[in-house]
Enzyme design. Structure first.
Site, PDB file in Angstrom:
ATOM      1  N   GLU A  16       0.823  -1.213   0.000  1.00  0.00           N
ATOM      2  CA  GLU A  16       0.000   0.000   0.000  1.00  0.00           C
ATOM      3  C   GLU A  16       0.856   1.262   0.000  1.00  0.00           C
ATOM      4  O   GLU A  16       0.403   2.324  -0.432  1.00  0.00           O
ATOM      5  CB  GLU A  16      -0.929  -0.019   1.210  1.00  0.00           C
ATOM      6  N   GLY A  84     -12.044  -4.623   2.319  1.00  0.00           N
ATOM      7  CA  GLY A  84     -12.983  -5.600   1.791  1.00  0.00           C
ATOM      8  C   GLY A  84     -14.353  -4.975   1.601  1.00  0.00           C
ATOM      9  O   GLY A  84     -14.805  -4.187   2.440  1.00  0.00           O
ATOM     10  N   ASP A 201     -11.231  -6.904  -2.411  1.00  0.00           N
ATOM     11  CA  ASP A 201     -11.894  -8.209  -2.385  1.00  0.00           C
ATOM     12  C   ASP A 201     -13.293  -8.039  -1.804  1.00  0.00           C
ATOM     13  O   ASP A 201     -13.602  -7.021  -1.179  1.00  0.00           O
ATOM     14  CB  ASP A 201     -11.102  -9.204  -1.530  1.00  0.00           C
TER      15      ASP A 201
END
Length: 232
Positions: A16, A84, A201
């Site tokens: 990141e 997520g 995700d």
């Protein structure tokens, strides 16, 4: 905002941090403070600090506290990286700018607190309005930038955990493992806080989807944060 404000971009992982390092004109030598790594960056002529905290709530809180104490009272912490997706309609690749963030691990409902509320603390932590507005105003070709409530806790959200979170916190757009720890620490110290994380995700049964999309999610999040810094 004041002229002396220090902007700190906080991420959990090296993946990141990488898009920010690649975008920087200059990068200082890394300095370790506790478990976190600090680097000064020149992003479009603005000097900012990039902090890589390590994964999880305790690492995130420690890194934020270290940054606030190191860089002074007028610090703004911007959380970037991946998350997520939980809510219907959220897709891999979307960038979510947090309006508020909730601690999904906190449960003191036996004493009359709402789910997600730590005793003595707010039920959720609101992002700084000026920074949030700049983040949400960013447009990315081929990507959605949306605003909403984000959750965080110490578990990587797979299918079963995601199902429980949707039941307990139906308003959450996303889940990650750091954001609310940063938000609560900033709140306790009176520091500004904001977040823009990209969906890597949809809480799949294992980490395969996350591993496939982490680099792209990190890059999209970084683009939003860098653009917003140019507008602040």
């Amino acid at each position: 905002m004041t002229a002396n404000r220090v902007y700190v971009i906080q991420v959990a992982m090296d993946e990141e941090a990488q898009p920010f390092l690649e975008a920087a004109g200059e990068v200082s030598e890394p300095v370790r403070i506790g478990g976190a790594v600090h680097r000064g960056l020149d992003l479009g002529g603005r000097t900012v600090v990039l902090v890589t905290s390590g994964i999880g709530m305790i690492n995130a809180a420690g890194a934020t506290a270290g940054a606030i104490h190191r860089y002074g009272d007028d610090v703004a912490i911007i959380v970037a990286g991946s998350c997520g997706g939980l809510a219907a309609g959220v897709s891999v690749g979307d960038v979510v700018v947090g309006t508020d963030t909730i601690n999904v691990e906190a449960d003191a409902t036996a004493f009359g607190y709402v789910p997600g509320q730590t005793p003595g603390m707010p039920a959720s932590y609101s992002a700084d309005a000026e920074i949030r507005t700049a983040l949400a105003a960013t447009t990315l070709d081929g990507a959605v930038v949306r605003e909403g409530v984000m959750g965080a806790g110490d578990k990587f959200a797979t299918v079963d955990i995601a199902h429980e979170l949707r039941e307990s916190f139906p308003g959450l757009l996303t889940i990650d493992m750091e954001t609310v720890a940063v938000a609560q620490t900033a709140h306790s110290h009176g520091a500004a806080f904001a977040v823009a994380r990209a969906v890597s995700d949809l809480c799949a049964p294992d980490g395969t989807e996350f591993e496939t999309h982490i680099d792209d999610a990190a890059e999209r999040s970084a683009r939003v944060v860098i653009a917003a810094l140019g507008a602040l």
